[in-house]
Write an enzyme that holds these catalytic residues in place. Structure first.
Site, mmCIF file in Angstrom:
data_model
loop_
_atom_site.group_PDB
_atom_site.id
_atom_site.type_symbol
_atom_site.label_atom_id
_atom_site.label_comp_id
_atom_site.label_asym_id
_atom_site.label_seq_id
_atom_site.Cartn_x
_atom_site.Cartn_y
_atom_site.Cartn_z
ATOM 1 N N ASP A 230 -2.783 40.187 -11.719
ATOM 2 C CA ASP A 230 -3.424 39.474 -10.703
ATOM 3 C C ASP A 230 -3.301 39.828 -9.446
ATOM 4 O OD1 ASP A 230 -5.086 37.670 -12.160
ATOM 5 O OD2 ASP A 230 -3.776 36.192 -12.516
ATOM 6 N N LYS B 195 -10.643 35.480 -21.567
ATOM 7 C CA LYS B 195 -9.658 36.699 -21.377
ATOM 8 C C LYS B 195 -9.378 37.435 -22.802
ATOM 9 C CE LYS B 195 -8.607 34.916 -16.768
ATOM 10 N NZ LYS B 195 -7.951 34.142 -16.087
ATOM 11 N N GLN C 112 -1.926 31.443 -15.907
ATOM 12 C CA GLN C 112 -3.402 30.826 -15.548
ATOM 13 C C GLN C 112 -3.044 29.634 -14.793
ATOM 14 O OE1 GLN C 112 -6.376 31.814 -16.723
ATOM 15 N NE2 GLN C 112 -7.230 30.098 -15.208
#
Ligand code: NDP
Length: 297
Positions: free
Chosen positions: A121, A54, A98
């Site tokens: 997200d 990422k 994460q």
């Protein structure tokens, strides 16, 4: 019939190029680059790889990447303090924690501490609520990526029968909501669904997000269905091999005999997730800078 292979890798590459070019336009207008902060707690090897890729993708898209790698025993107060700092940092447009988190940290309360306007997200309850009532917010990256592939392939989805197999908060439920917003007739199936093959057989669009290797075979599919396979499953290694093969929830070869179009695993939905994350981060940057989000995003 031999199904068209939906090339998510190529689509994702184009999206990343578009986002990269648009990020330069943003920087020219706002006087700064968009920024994505990624927080990783612990040393889970798969998560380390995801966070590393990422970071690289963020830099390649002309954005700033801020990585925060914290030890496995980080306590909730320290993590919440970091998120609070990132919430208030004008250089940070998107914050991603994460998952999965170590067992001593409560996922819901950590996600809830992220500012909804930086929740790229789309996991915050406010963004789930916005999606469900049709307000603009952030939509989870994987289902939004599936939707892009579907509309690219099919155009208008009005009136089509869609079956989503799986009802998780990060894939199945938002996927169903997006299909509903696009005027498909939507069924959400799950582990308690009766006669799942018959339910799937009705579908013009099948989205499989289960986590069971090759579960959906050709007998489950309607002729000409469009199949989006979100599942990522690693088979046990063959003798002499270190790693097993990656497969989806759909038996690709046999499903290709019946479907009109299907995403492969790997190379289908997977690459879309990170491309959409970059897209969401750029959208966040435009909103945070009080600039209009360009229509092509
Ligand atoms: P979850 O484990 O959270 O959800 C799985 C869903 O599948 C549940 O709703 C469960 O039903 C349902 N299910 C389980 N067994 C069956 C069965 N036998 N028949 C019908 N439904 C069943 O998984 P996620 O949604 O997080 O992920 C799903 C898959 O997608 C995984 O393989 C994951 O690795 C992959 N994934 C891929 C991403 C990508 O970037 N391509 C991103 C995210 C996930 P119930 O609710 O009743 O338990």
């Amino acid at each position: 019939m031999t199904a068209t292979r939906i090339d998510g890798k190529a689509f994702a590459l184009k999206l990343r190029e578009l986002v990269g070019a648009s990020a330069l336009e943003f920087a020219a207008a706002a006087g700064r680059k968009p920024g994505l902060a990624v927080v990783l707690i612990g040393d889970d090897p798969a998560s380390q790889v995801y966070v590393g890729s990422k970071g690289k993708a963020t830099l390649a898209a002309n954005m700033n990447s801020f990585e925060h790698r914290l030890p496995d025993d980080t306590n909730a107060a320290d993590l919440l303090a970091l998120i609070e700092r990132l919430n208030g940092d004008d250089a940070v447009d998107g914050i991603l924690v994460q998952l999965p988190l170590p067992a001593h940290l409560d996922e819901q309360s950590i996600i809830s501490s992220i500012s909804p306007d930086k929740d790229v997200d789309g996991f915050h309850v406010i963004n789930a609520g916005r999606l469900s009532v049709g307000q603009s917010g952030f939509v989870p990256c994987t289902p939004l990526g599936c939707m892009m592939l579907l509309t690219d392939r099919l155009g208008d989805l009005s009136g089509l029968e869609a079956v989503v197999v799986g009802r998780s908060n990060i894939v199945g439920k938002p996927m169903a909501q997006l299909l509903l917003d696009a005027n498909a007739t939507v069924t959400i199936a799950h582990s308690r669904t009766k006669d799942l093959p018959a339910v799937v057989k009705r579908a013009d669009i099948v989205v499989a997000a289960v986590g069971r290797p090759n579960m959906i075979g050709k007998d489950w599919l309607k002729d000409g269905a469009t199949v989006i396979d979100v599942g990522i499953n690693r088979l046990p290694p063959e003798p002499g091999k270190e790693k097993g093969k990656l497969v989806g929830d759909v038996a690709f070869d046999e499903a290709s005999e019946v479907a009109a179009a299907i995403t492969p695993v790997p190379g289908g939905v997977g690459p879309m997730t990170i491309a959409v994350l970059l897209r969401n981060t750029l959208v966040a940057a435009y909103r945070n800078a009080d600039l209009n989000v360009p229509a092509h995003l």
